[in-house]
Design a protein around this motif. Sequence first.
Motif, short mmCIF file in Angstrom:
data_model
loop_
_atom_site.label_atom_id
_atom_site.label_comp_id
_atom_site.label_asym_id
_atom_site.label_seq_id
_atom_site.Cartn_x
_atom_site.Cartn_y
_atom_site.Cartn_z
N ILE A 26 0.85 -1.19 0.00
CA ILE A 26 0.00 0.00 0.00
C ILE A 26 0.89 1.24 0.00
O ILE A 26 1.74 1.41 0.87
N VAL A 27 0.67 2.11 -0.99
CA VAL A 27 1.41 3.36 -1.10
C VAL A 27 0.40 4.50 -1.09
O VAL A 27 -0.49 4.53 -1.94
N PRO A 28 0.51 5.43 -0.16
CA PRO A 28 -0.44 6.54 -0.13
C PRO A 28 -0.27 7.47 -1.32
O PRO A 28 0.75 7.43 -2.01
N ALA A 29 -1.27 8.29 -1.54
CA ALA A 29 -1.20 9.26 -2.63
C ALA A 29 -0.07 10.24 -2.37
O ALA A 29 0.28 10.52 -1.22
N PRO A 30 0.55 10.77 -3.43
CA PRO A 30 1.63 11.74 -3.27
C PRO A 30 1.14 12.99 -2.55
O PRO A 30 -0.06 13.29 -2.53
N PRO A 31 2.04 13.74 -1.94
CA PRO A 31 1.63 14.96 -1.22
C PRO A 31 1.09 16.01 -2.19
O PRO A 31 1.48 16.05 -3.36
N ALA A 244 18.98 14.39 -3.19
CA ALA A 244 19.34 13.83 -1.89
C ALA A 244 19.65 12.35 -2.04
O ALA A 244 19.14 11.68 -2.95
N LYS A 245 20.48 11.86 -1.13
CA LYS A 245 20.86 10.44 -1.18
C LYS A 245 20.72 9.83 0.20
O LYS A 245 21.23 10.37 1.19
N GLN A 246 20.02 8.71 0.25
CA GLN A 246 19.91 7.92 1.47
C GLN A 246 20.28 6.49 1.12
O GLN A 246 19.69 5.89 0.22
N LEU A 272 10.84 14.68 -1.60
CA LEU A 272 11.97 13.81 -1.26
C LEU A 272 11.59 12.86 -0.12
O LEU A 272 11.91 11.67 -0.16
N SER A 273 10.90 13.36 0.89
CA SER A 273 10.50 12.51 2.01
C SER A 273 9.55 11.41 1.56
O SER A 273 9.66 10.25 1.99
N TYR A 274 8.62 11.76 0.70
CA TYR A 274 7.68 10.78 0.17
C TYR A 274 8.42 9.68 -0.60
O TYR A 274 8.15 8.48 -0.41
#
Length: 393
Positions: A26-31, A244-246, A272-274
Amino acid sequence: MLTSMRSFVVCLLATICVPVFAAQVIVPAPPELSAKAYLLIDADTGKVIVESNADEVMEPASLTKMMTSYIVSEEIESGRLTEDALVLVSDDAWRRGGSASGSSTMFLDPRSEVRVIDLLRGVIIQSGNDASIALAQHIAGDESAFADVMNQQAQLLGMNSTNFENATGWPAEGHVTTARDLAILARALVNDHPEHYALYSEKYFKYNGINQPNRNRLLFRDDSVDGMKTGHTESAGYCLVASAKQDDMRLISVVLGTKSDSARTQDSQKLLSYGFRYYKTYTLYNEGEAISDARVWKGLTDKVSLTVNSDIEVTIPRGAHKSVKAVTRVDSIIEAPVAPGQILGSLLLKLEDEVLAEYDLVAATKVDEAGFFARTWDSIMLMFEDDEEAASE
């Protein structure tokens, strides 16, 4: 000789047989964002994770300087320019881009000589219009000619909706791009010139006694962010390309046409957080890894391993790799000789109803021809194969 071809299908992942009641990712809708256009991609795979109006033609403002810096890096890599080469700051560069212009500036002195690497920092960190014009004039003779170079480079990169009229992003008729094209350019900066991309992470640059901070606020609030560039004019609004890189995953966000500096920062952070929270890039197969075998006729051996020419990476929702289905389609009649790297089929990757990608399956090793009697025997056997195929049809 048999010329008709048929394919057989081999399911490579056990998950192809996952029952219909298997848990879904399950993936929520984008912000929801305030930007007029935006895009989020994986820098390695190019996978688009989120987009809105990504192909709408808009003004890039100082995001233009990403291309200016890219061309400088290209010139250095080609040997036509060095980092320590001195560039003369013309009166024109000072007048239109220096302290007297009232625009973002490196505060260069007219008729001074400045190292290329310092000017590059001035373009990237300080968004200096004077530095951009000085470099353009040094490389191409004048800014108009440099814009031609920018447009040629844009076409080579596949930025098909972009046109540059200057090196700074100052508003000009026909000076336009799209969020998608800017993402292409950002990927090129990261992948083609990593040594100069590192400059985008520098938070301050001091020149001529004036220390200026990088205008990318995300650098000061998120340790995973290491670039890229801000832009702003009254007509373009506030824009930001960020990266960004994680762990091993790098994301690039493009935000265009927000109403404030804080809005472009917040929108970029949301994207980026999403992306990091809900998506991940998985390596499904490594270059040279044996994926399947194929029957070879008239060869010294009757089988050849099939592989891929590069690592296969996909950006998908976290945990969804367990539901990826891999299907191979292999030419049914393969005759020796077979050369290493010869295309003998294809590998199709699917996630539910979405086709993720398709790759060539190639021979991992060579297979030489067998002797006369072995080839003759296989020719006879192929006749039966042909008869069986005709009967089945």
